[in-house]
Design an enzyme around this catalytic site. Structure first.
Site, PDB file in Angstrom:
ATOM      1  N   ASP A 233       0.830  -1.204   0.000  1.00  0.00           N
ATOM      2  CA  ASP A 233       0.000   0.000   0.000  1.00  0.00           C
ATOM      3  C   ASP A 233       0.867   1.258   0.000  1.00  0.00           C
ATOM      4  OD1 ASP A 233      -2.842   0.951   0.451  1.00  0.00           O
ATOM      5  OD2 ASP A 233      -1.903   1.899   2.192  1.00  0.00           O
TER       6      ASP A 233
ATOM      7  N   GLU B  12       1.695  -0.557  -5.022  1.00  0.00           N
ATOM      8  CA  GLU B  12       0.668   0.437  -5.315  1.00  0.00           C
ATOM      9  C   GLU B  12       1.386   1.782  -5.273  1.00  0.00           C
ATOM     10  OE1 GLU B  12      -3.158   2.890  -3.857  1.00  0.00           O
ATOM     11  OE2 GLU B  12      -1.476   2.436  -2.580  1.00  0.00           O
TER      12      GLU B  12
HETATM   13  C1  NOJ Z   1      -4.449   2.888  -0.882  1.00  0.00           C
HETATM   14  C2  NOJ Z   1      -5.565   1.943  -0.608  1.00  0.00           C
HETATM   15  O1  NOJ Z   1      -5.850   1.213  -1.762  1.00  0.00           O
HETATM   16  C3  NOJ Z   1      -6.713   2.770  -0.117  1.00  0.00           C
HETATM   17  O2  NOJ Z   1      -7.894   2.033  -0.044  1.00  0.00           O
HETATM   18  C4  NOJ Z   1      -6.340   3.369   1.203  1.00  0.00           C
HETATM   19  O3  NOJ Z   1      -7.375   4.226   1.634  1.00  0.00           O
HETATM   20  C5  NOJ Z   1      -5.050   4.182   1.101  1.00  0.00           C
HETATM   21  N1  NOJ Z   1      -4.035   3.497   0.353  1.00  0.00           N
HETATM   22  C6  NOJ Z   1      -4.502   4.454   2.471  1.00  0.00           C
HETATM   23  O4  NOJ Z   1      -4.024   3.287   3.052  1.00  0.00           O
END
Ligand code: NOJ
Length: 599
Positions: free
Chosen positions: A240, A320
């Protein structure tokens, strides 16, 4: 689904293009080895645990619910699942606020349930990737609670990003950074004696304090968390906010606020997108002191070594990282770092042939430059589902959620285009991600009453941004059953729109032409034809509204996506394998993608 196009031997045109003039371009991307590592070609299905399957009737999906329905995914034909967070969490951001990285939240089950899920998935030949949230924890994590109780300058506070305020009495935040979810990225603490204290950084919600990745204890803690889950048998991690861990020294003011999700999707006169520039005037390519700092790469090089110490088959890391341009994004997948990164440029590309072709080419070239596979994705739990997004014409503002009072997408158009987009995506070499429910053609919930909304963005922007709840609604399994079969009760943590019963799994299994059967056919075909490891060249000669390419996997597969108003012909001898919508008079109609064997 096999049908010959050999009747197309007329010399005259039924469409605007003479297929006899088609030419195949130079190879844009060379084939991978047929026995390339699994993740270079895998189709990975994202499960959002709250919303996939509920075993106990509390209205929230859980791990036993997932385990009980894994045969559905085997039959769908995916290689792996990625589970969004199921760890101990107060759920301020639906689990992306982790209070204990080594345990399962009682909402979702127990560690024993996680073990059972892993065992069942592996028994079915499905790999399991879990979410890792290293940029921030929950404010209810023991480390953060200890930091709040400790004095400024203490070792406890150094695990997070505490700073003194500015202004005469420290009443102003340390800098101008804004939270991705809206509002300031800093919250002021209160000292034990009740007086205002230091501020802490949270790039997301105030209940998600950012770790200080300059502190070696943070680094060793996460290496230990990786080992904890690897020892239990997971096959990898989706990381993440992988681009956010390191902040620029001195925490200088940002020039602009960057939003993760809000953006425009417009076209310039030349048909290219301005996807780098949001409608708030922010150029997302400008340097931002909390994104994509070079220091993050050192972290991932160490993690790669941790994973490699587990031998083969490979365990993987997927970033991500909302990073532009692609040349910087692929730095995350250099040979000694992560294995994959989400291709958000593909996800955000508008439904314009020129743009799709251009992003396919640039993605492959960028990934090839570091020896990594590209990935492809159209939907996830943070964006409007592509069946809804594509129900607007290109140029429509790319929204962070659709509310009842907003212009509504054309559901039939969106589904038709979504099926065509997926048929194109699954023909591309590399890895692919499928978000739960897209195989049913699910649209977003676009008329959810505000009182149900739970995305912190909605509250932090006082409703100015609708947020992501619309793509997170529990899945319909059995039309008309309580909660449409999501669980044994009629409870669902977000309301299912009435139309969801039309999309339920049981209405689609075995039904020719259903979206579920289309996905099954595509996934089986992708595997049989080795499209994930194939080469790619474009086919020139169609009009500018067509994306045409050849994937040279096990054999030559011609892929024609027609985005134009006029139907187009396939070349003589092309044998249709699958089509996202029926051909009309042997022609590929508007908003349709076809795979054809082409010797
Ligand atoms: C990316 C995640 O996919 C999302 O759902 C989340 O709110 C943010 N990062 C913060 O962790």
């Amino acid at each position: 689904m096999t049908r010959s196009a050999s009747t197309l031997d007329r010399p005259t045109l039924d469409g605007p293009v003479d297929p006899d003039t088609l030419r195949v371009s130079d190879v844009v991307h060379a084939a991978d080895s047929p026995d390339a590592a699994w993740w270079r070609q895998a189709v990975i299905y994202q499960i959002y645990p709250r919303s996939w399957s509920d075993s106990d009737g509390d209205g929230i999906g859980d791990l036993p619910g997932i385990t009980s329905r894994l045969t559905y995914l085997r039959d769908l034909g995916v290689d792996a699942v990625w589970l969004s967070p199921f760890y101990t969490s107060p759920q301020a951001d639906a689990g992306y606020d982790v209070a204990d990285y080594r345990d399962v939240d009682p909402l979702f089950g127990t560690l024993a349930d996680a073990d059972a899920l892993l065992e069942t998935a592996h028994g079915l030949g499905i790999r399991v990737i879990v979410d890792l949230v290293p940029n921030h924890s929950s404010d209810e994590h023991v480390w953060f609670q200890a930091a709040l109780a400790a004095a400024p300058g203490s070792a406890e506070r150094d695990l997070y990003m505490f700073r003194d305020g500015t202004g005469e009495h420290g009443e102003l935040p340390p800098n101008n950074w804004q939270s991705v979810f809206g509002g300031p990225a800093w919250t002021r603490t209160t000292d034990a004696d009740g007086t205002p204290g230091q501020w802490y950084l949270h790039l997301f919600d105030r209940k998600q304090p950012d770790f200080n990745w300059e502190n070696p204890r943070v680094r060793s803690e996460f290496e230990s968390v990786l080992r904890f889950w690897l020892d239990r048998g997971v096959d990898g991690f989706r990381v993440d906010v992988a681009h956010g861990l390191i902040k620029e020294q001195g925490l200088p003011d940002a020039r602009e606020r960057t939003t993760m999700l809000g953006d425009t999707q417009s076209t310039e006169g030349d048909g290219t997108t301005d996807g780098d520039t949001a409608d708030d005037g922010v150029d997302h390519r400008v340097h931002t002191p909390y994104w994509d700092q070079d220091g993050v790469h050192e972290v991932y090089r160490v993690w790669r070594q941790v994973l490699e110490s587990y031998g083969t088959p490979d365990r993987i890391l997927c970033a991500e990282a909302w990073v532009e341009p692609q040349e910087r994004a692929v730095a995350y997948v250099r040979p000694d770092e992560m294995h994959q990164a989400f291709n958000f440029d593909f996800l955000t590309a508008p439904w314009i042939a020129h743009d799709l072709r251009s992003v396919i080419e640039s993605s492959l070239r960028a990934a090839d430059s570091v020896g990594a596979p590209s990935t492809w994705v159209l939907s996830n739990h943070d964006v409007v589902r592509h069946a809804s997004r594509l129900g607007f014409e290109p140029g429509h503002r790319r929204q962070n959620g659709i509310a009842a009072g907003d212009p509504q997408p054309d559901r039939a158009l969106g589904l038709r285009r979504a099926r065509a987009a997926t048929t194109l995506m699954l023909a591309l070499p590399g890895g692919a991600y499928v978000y739960q429910g897209e195989e049913l053609g699910l649209p977003d919930s676009t008329d959810m009453p505000d009182e149900f909304r739970q995305d912190p963005t909605f509250a932090r922007t006082a409703g100015a941004e609708t947020g992501r709840d619309g793509c997170r609604v529990p899945l319909p399994w059995v039309a008309g059953a309580p909660s449409n079969g999501f669980g044994p009760s009629d409870r669902t943590w977000l309301p299912q729109p009435d139309v969801y019963r039309e999309y339920a799994v049981d209405t689609q299994v075995g039904v020719e032409g259903s979206t579920l059967e289309l996905y099954r056919t595509l996934l089986a075909g992708r595997r049989d034809l080795a499209l994930g490891t194939g080469s790619l060249a474009f086919v020139e000669g169609y009009g500018s509204d067509v994306v045409a390419l050849v994937n040279g996997g096990r054999e030559q597969v011609l892929v024609v996506a027609n985005l134009g108003a006029e139907p187009v012909r396939l070349p003589e001898g092309a044998e249709v394998l699958v089509s996202s919508a029926p051909l009309v008079d042997d022609l590929v109609p508007t908003d349709t993608t076809v795979w054809a064997r082409w010797a």
